[in-house]
Write an enzyme that holds these catalytic residues in place. Sequence first.
Site, short mmCIF file in Angstrom:
data_model
loop_
_atom_site.label_atom_id
_atom_site.label_comp_id
_atom_site.label_asym_id
_atom_site.label_seq_id
_atom_site.Cartn_x
_atom_site.Cartn_y
_atom_site.Cartn_z
N ALA A 1 31.04 18.20 12.85
CA ALA A 1 30.97 19.55 13.43
C ALA A 1 31.81 19.54 14.69
CB ALA A 1 29.53 19.93 13.76
N CYS A 2 32.49 20.65 14.96
CA CYS A 2 33.26 20.76 16.20
C CYS A 2 32.91 22.09 16.87
CB CYS A 2 34.76 20.64 15.94
SG CYS A 2 35.50 22.02 15.06
N PRO A 3 33.20 22.22 18.16
CA PRO A 3 32.80 23.43 18.88
C PRO A 3 33.28 24.74 18.24
CG PRO A 3 33.42 21.74 20.43
CD PRO A 3 33.77 21.21 19.05
N GLY B 1 34.21 24.97 15.03
CA GLY B 1 33.70 24.97 13.67
C GLY B 1 34.75 25.25 12.61
#
Length: 106
Positions: free
Chosen positions: A9-11, A13
């Site tokens: 997951a990344c900030p 998304g």
Amino acid sequence: MTMIIAVTACPSGVAHTYMAAEALESAAKAKGWQVKVETQGSIGQENTLTAEDVAAADLVILTKDIGIKFEERFQGKTVVRVNISDAVKRADAIMNKIDAHLNPTA
């Protein structure tokens, strides 16, 4: 056979979530390991890990740039936390470290 599971997951998304998943899958398969990666992106959870996946896993990789949803399901498992950018750019190095951890030489 070694089984690795991961959640990426990344900030934002978007891109890095999927790039990290692909890189980790590719690096684990290159080691001859079974692998399943759940993504938690802008469109929600995809390729969701089942209770069976978690039970069978030798190790869990979680990206740490943003909170992972439902992280409690990995309680009792060996968890490795990595930056999303490292998962994208250095997946082979991550798998080499995991290999050394899982198969220490006497």
